[in-house]
Design an enzyme around this catalytic site. Structure first.
Site, short mmCIF file in Angstrom:
data_model
loop_
_atom_site.label_atom_id
_atom_site.label_comp_id
_atom_site.label_asym_id
_atom_site.label_seq_id
_atom_site.Cartn_x
_atom_site.Cartn_y
_atom_site.Cartn_z
CD GLU A 312 -11.06 20.94 -3.25
OE1 GLU A 312 -12.04 21.68 -3.34
OE2 GLU A 312 -11.14 19.70 -3.12
CG ASP A 391 -14.06 15.84 -0.34
OD1 ASP A 391 -14.98 16.33 0.30
OD2 ASP A 391 -13.73 16.21 -1.47
CD GLU A 419 -18.79 16.52 -3.97
OE1 GLU A 419 -18.90 17.18 -2.93
OE2 GLU A 419 -17.79 16.56 -4.70
CD GLU A 537 -19.95 0.73 3.51
OE1 GLU A 537 -20.87 0.28 4.21
OE2 GLU A 537 -18.82 1.02 3.96
#
Ligand code: GCW
Length: 843
Positions: A312, A391, A419, A537
């Site tokens: 990144e 990720d 996150e 989910e």
């Protein structure tokens, strides 16, 4: 209350507690986390009637002093008892606290039942010289401290201590948290306020908060903390900065917590004045050696470096054609003489991948890069591997790299900060998700090789390894932005100690410590925690496709198409015919081939692959039938409705324990968050379902998607001042539009007439709470004021869309046919008091 004045109140309260211990001055705002030491109920307290009143401490090291203080504090809080401190064994019952070496000199006849490994402890009740003693003995001072916390935990859980006999040691030598704090005081992906370590480019003057954090971490045996962002600022290594870091290390030290830092590999250039950061250049190597010497001069117990490189946009060894092993070893050799270690992240990938090439696959990167280097890393290097190959998405398989490094130390990186999991606004207990990875059997060489036993070093006989958790706690009173999110920090640490603990066990333990032992409370909260991840989910990302969040922006609200057509490689490949990434060896990216042959069999074919991960490994048509018997598209619709419905039940479960969770402040805080989540789950549900309906053209067999009979769209109301605006992407607003009150207008209204019959209803107002103002809303029915509020939340966006769409639920409203419903909005700053729709449901 301003943060500074709030902190003053917290510290004043703490001070007063010290002055008048008998007074139960409680600040139940979540600051104490699971260390509340709340008074036990009378019945529970009776169990500890015979608890000794004398304490003998084996030595006076800072850790033992902390242990002693903690024991006194805990017993005072929970049992209302004080301990008298003696130097020698007294002629009465006592608690004996010390290392095994201390114990040997006090009572040479006592031996733990097993040999205690580093950081281990032994708790037992024994007679010494005729007196009943409770012994807390550690392999080291740190182990003794952990033993004290373990004993206090037992008391808080009201366990019977009469046959106390427990010897425990951590499965993992490395149990570190990573905090992504920037030196300017912001925290990357932090949702609990500003940094407790840094402000304005310097270490904070007041580090009492860091000391309290260390205590919290020590109580669950975390032994290292990286204090700055992996996207590291080179300044952290500057000569004048090191003494500042040393102050943080000082704050940590009494709790056995060692400080480490993230480093930028190009520091030799940007800070050191060299013209290179080539890890094989001798000048670079000696720069790191000298830097390490300098660090250890001020922080003798410095833990080590964490490295994010070639990732990144971060500089890395690839600039010089060197490997991660070259880079890791260069800095590891600088630390080695001092006992420090390097955690080198395997999160190395190209974020400019060509998305048009169906063979490209970000998931392959870590294994492709690190597997060939197996055996090339020095012994004080640990490769730190995110639990899944992408990720921290809501559902990923275990990273194949865990099975691909047999001659290299490994650590699993788990993300405690939520996150991609609702950013602490949504309840999402991650322990069950982590356990799926930890328990996943990589079947290396045909044997049973679960990830947990690989990272602990057991499988491949490695001396080092363990857990790293991205915590990102901040200055908020409750550390993480939500008292419920602390369950993840707690759970992370408990698993790092013993990954065989069950999710249910951890959920119950945390709940009891945080909210008390009332059975109804324990049942309700454990149930909520344990079902929260599958629920999240359900209403976010289905079947292993990954979170369908806005990956180009906040990583928070829905953004189904945001992962496509760009180089980030978080592709789900959904088009009008089907969805999923073909990662098979036969026809796809070949990612499946990175697993052992036995695991490959589980994922290579459709029928073998579990439904939960189907779309991670395969591209299937929407009409494909899952093992559940449902088609993929119907599963997407149903799971989103079930997930959103389940959050409503969380609200009810929480309401069922009103008055039982100890105090109103945390109760109200959590309730508000759950109600918010209930509304936002519907935003998610509708966005995802409508996107798939539009793209697939296949209707919901149950007729729900795209069909909202009780809704009135704001754009169809009579508007005064409000103007219709398009929302992007359109599925993030009902009907693709909202109405906005343009600032010049000052005040706006939207009205319509209720077309139902006389009855009681629930009125849901869907509005947008942008973070660039505090707009006000009023809702009236037939001229009566029903509700009013200020949209003052700080959601992660200033635009109208899936991040900011918020529901206001107004319960039990009597309406009759023809009543005028009027919503008034007063904009503020950049916030345009925007409305999406009103939904009126029978109560
Ligand atoms: O998921 C991404 C996050 C980045 C983070 C990166 C990483 C610190 O969005 O904020 O950078 O992962 O783990 O390095």
């Amino acid at each position: 209350m301003k943060r500074s004045s709030f902190l003053r109140v917290v510290f004043l309260a703490g001070f007063l507690t010290l002055l008048c211990p008998s007074q139960q001055l409680r600040a139940d705002n979540g600051y104490e986390g699971w260390l509340r030491y709340a008074p036990l109920k009378e019945k529970e307290r009776e169990k500890f009637g015979a608890f000794p009143s004398t304490l003998v401490v084996g030595n006076d090291s800072p850790l033992l002093q902390a242990s002693q203080k903690e024991l006194i504090r805990g017993l005072r809080g929970m049992l209302g008892r004080d301990l008298t401190i003696e130097k020698e064994l007294p002629k009465e019952n006592a608690v004996v606290l010390g290392t095994l070496a201390d114990l040997r000199s006090l009572a040479p006849e006592l031996h733990p039942p097993v040999e205690l490994r580093t950081d281990g402890y032994w708790l037992t009740s024994r007679r010494i010289h005729g007196q009943e003693c409770i012994i807390v003995a550690g392999a080291t001072d740190r182990g003794t401290l952990y033993g004290v916390f373990a004993l206090l935990r037992k008391i808080a859980l009201a366990e019977d201590l009469s046959h106390l006999q427990e010897a425990q040691a951590p499965a993992n030598p490395v149990r570190w948290v990573n905090d992504w704090d920037n030196l300017d005081g912001r925290i990357e992906r932090g949702y609990g306020g500003r940094s407790m370590f840094f402000e304005n480019g310097s270490v904070r003057a007041d580090l009492s908060r860091a000391n309290d954090y260390a205590r919290l971490l020590a109580s669950v045996s975390v032994n290292g903390c990286i204090v700055n962002n992996v996207n590291a600022n080179p300044r952290v290594l500057a000569t004048d900065f090191l003494p500042q870091l040393a102050r943080i290390a000082d704050a940590f030290r009494p709790w056995g917590l060692r400080l480490g830092i993230s480093v930028d590999l190009s520091s030799t250039k940007s800070l050191g004045g060299l013209d290179t950061f080539d890890p094989l250049d001798p000048r670079v190597q000696s720069w790191w050696k000298e830097k390490a010497n300098e660090i250890y001069r001020v922080i003798p117990d410095f833990a080590g470096f964490l490295v994010k490189a070639d990732s990144e946009g971060r500089p890395g060894p690839s600039s010089y054609g060197r490997t991660p092993a070259d880079a890791a070893n260069t800095i590891a050799r600088a630390l080695q003489p001092h006992g420090g270690i390097v955690m080198y992240r395997a999160f190395v990938y190209d974020h400019h991948l060509d998305w048009r090439n169906p063979k490209n696959d970000r998931a392959r990167a870590a294994y492709d890069i690190f597997h060939p280097l197996d055996g090339n890393f020095d012994d004080n290097v640990i490769v730190q591997i995110k639990h899944g190959p992408i990720d921290f998405q809501v559902r990923e398989p275990a990273s194949p790299l865990f099975g691909g490094l047999e001659r290299t130390n490994e650590a699993i990186e788990l993300q405690i900060t939520q996150e991609y999991m609702g950013q602490q606004r949504h309840l999402c207990f991650l322990v069950p998700m982590w356990k799926e990875t930890l328990d996943f059997d990589m079947r290396v060489d045909g044997g049973a090789t679960p990830v947990k036993n690989i990272v602990s070093g057991q499988v491949f006989h490695r001396a080092l390894g363990g857990f790293a958790g991205v915590a990102n706690a901040g200055l908020d009173a409750n550390w993480m932005g939500n008292p419920m999110a602390m369950a993840n920090l707690y759970g992370f640490a408990r698993l790092a100690w013993d990954a065989n603990l069950s999710s249910a066990n951890i959920a119950e333990e945390w709940t009891r410590l945080t909210f008390g032992n009332d059975l109804a409370v324990v049942r309700a909260i454990s149930t909520m925690l344990l079902s929260s991840w599958p629920t999240y989910e359900n209403y976010t990302g289905p079947l292993g496709a990954g979170t369908l969040t806005d990956i180009l922006g906040s990583h928070y609200g829905p953004g189904v198409a945001s992962s496509e057509n760009n180089g980030w490689g978080q592709w789900h490949r959904a088009d009008h015919e089907g969805i999923g990434m073909d990662r098979t060896v036969a026809t796809g990216t070949g990612f499946v081939g990175q697993y052992s042959p036995a695991v490959q069999k589980e994922f290579e074919t459709f029928p073998a692959t579990p439904d939960t991960l189907l779309l991670f490994f395969h591209h299937v048509p929407y009409a494909y039938r899952l093992k559940s018997g449902k088609t993929v598209i119907q599963h997407i619709y149903d799971s989103h409705y079930e997930g959103a419905e389940r959050v409503s039940q969380f609200v009810q479960m929480w309401e069922s324990i009103r008055g039982l969770v100890g105090d109103d402040e945390r109760y109200a805080f959590v309730l508000a968050k759950l109600k918010y989540q209930e509304g936002h789950a519907i935003v998610w549900r509708d966005a995802v379902c409508n996107w798939f309906l539009r793209v697939s053209g296949i209707p919901d067999t149950k007729g729900r998607v795209g069909n909202y009979p009780n809704r009135t769209e704001a754009e169809s109301m009579r508007l005064q001042g409000y103007v219709p605006v398009d929302v992007e992407p359109p599925e993030n607003a009902s009907g693709g539009k909202a109405v906005a009150c343009q600032p010049a207008t000052g005040e706006c209204a939207a009205t319509f007439h209720f077309s139902g019959t006389l009855g009681t209803y629930q009125v849901n107002v869907q509005y947008f709470d942008q973070n660039n103002g505090k707009a006000r809303f009023r809702v009236l029915a037939g001229g009566r004021l029903l509700d009013e509020w200020v949209a003052d939340d700080s959601l992660p966006n200033s635009k109208l869309g899936g991040d900011t769409s918020t529901r206001r639920k107004i319960g039990r409203v009597t309406l009759q046919h023809g009543d005028e419903i009027r919503i008034e909005g007063i904009p503020d700053g950049g916030e345009v008091a925007a409305l999406d729709y009103v939904e009126i449901n029978p109560n």
